[in-house]
Scaffold this active site. Sequence first.
Site, mmCIF file in Angstrom:
data_model
loop_
_atom_site.group_PDB
_atom_site.id
_atom_site.type_symbol
_atom_site.label_atom_id
_atom_site.label_comp_id
_atom_site.label_asym_id
_atom_site.label_seq_id
_atom_site.Cartn_x
_atom_site.Cartn_y
_atom_site.Cartn_z
ATOM 1 C CG ASP A 99 -2.078 1.131 1.487
ATOM 2 O OD1 ASP A 99 -2.467 1.284 0.166
ATOM 3 O OD2 ASP A 99 -2.335 1.444 2.388
ATOM 4 C CG ASN A 106 -7.475 1.099 0.855
ATOM 5 O OD1 ASN A 106 -8.005 0.068 0.247
ATOM 6 N ND2 ASN A 106 -6.309 1.555 0.482
HETATM 7 P P1 13P Z 1 -7.321 5.625 6.910
HETATM 8 O O1 13P Z 1 -6.545 5.471 7.624
HETATM 9 O O2 13P Z 1 -8.272 6.717 6.946
HETATM 10 O O3 13P Z 1 -8.515 4.507 7.106
HETATM 11 O O4 13P Z 1 -6.852 5.475 5.417
HETATM 12 C C1 13P Z 1 -6.344 4.151 4.886
HETATM 13 C C2 13P Z 1 -5.903 4.024 3.857
HETATM 14 O O5 13P Z 1 -6.565 4.602 2.748
HETATM 15 C C3 13P Z 1 -4.844 3.257 3.396
HETATM 16 O O6 13P Z 1 -4.132 3.180 2.131
#
Ligand code: 13P
Length: 284
Positions: A82, A230
């Site tokens: 990610d 996510n």
């Molecule tokens: P949040 O921390 O706002 O849930 O975002 C997670 C995200 O998009 C990881 O790529």
Amino acid sequence: MKLKNTKELILDAQKNGYAVPAFNIHNLETIQTVLETCEKLKSPVILAATPSTVDYANREYLIAIMQQAMEKLTIPFALHLDHFENVGDIKAIIAEGCRSVMIDASKHPLEENIAIVKDIVEFAHACGATVEAELGKLGGQEDNIKVDEKDAFFTNPDEAVEFVERTGIDTLAVAIGTAHGLYKKEPKLDFERLNKIRQVIDIPLVLHGASGVPSMAVQKAIDLGICKVNIATELKIPFSSAIKDYFTEHPDASDPRKYLIPAKEAMAKVVEEKVKMCKSAQRG
Ligand code: 13P
């Protein structure tokens, strides 16, 4: 055992009108909690690891844990990189067995973003790995990437068409009003823009920054084409709060196998809620 890419998981979600939840993992306890809870709910799931997580956990350990979990569990799940920005790191981790990656070149101008993403797509596809990329820019902080609110901008649907065609990506992360981390006030999602993007793009769309977004809004986004959601912050906070509470009650505690139990239980609750929100239960 070979790790899975995210293609089948996300295409099934797209076909059947739900989303695959993608939880950011930070340690062994998050991995265990996410996988065990999703197995119980029969939900497909993506475990997302940012560069800091991969460094912290050690990439060989991380891949080995996933391989071991595949032997044990029946649900489809995948390890996904990610917000990786370093092309060399992505290629090395794919070569070691990871089969799903987000290359985040969104800080670059369009042409450069396209060139970087295309390079990763060619390499990844040759290895059977899937690629997510972002167009537009989300505010907030994820891992070491910090974007000031004033520098955030939404995905342009026309540019998105060009971006998808020229890069060959498998999934597109859209910027439609969410942000990473905690919100100061309730976020307003630009559903009209999402709908426009959906009309012109047929690959699955990804929503980042879902922590703190009301379930109804996420579900509306899923109805409009979001197939992967996510979540990071909403797992981190209850995990840490449960540990703090434990130490308030037991100031002399020192056994991680005891004080991590309530932390895991707190995360499991959130995972259940998010699976429900994504309508992914019984899909795995
Ligand atoms: P949040 O921390 O706002 O849930 O975002 C997670 C995200 O998009 C990881 O790529």
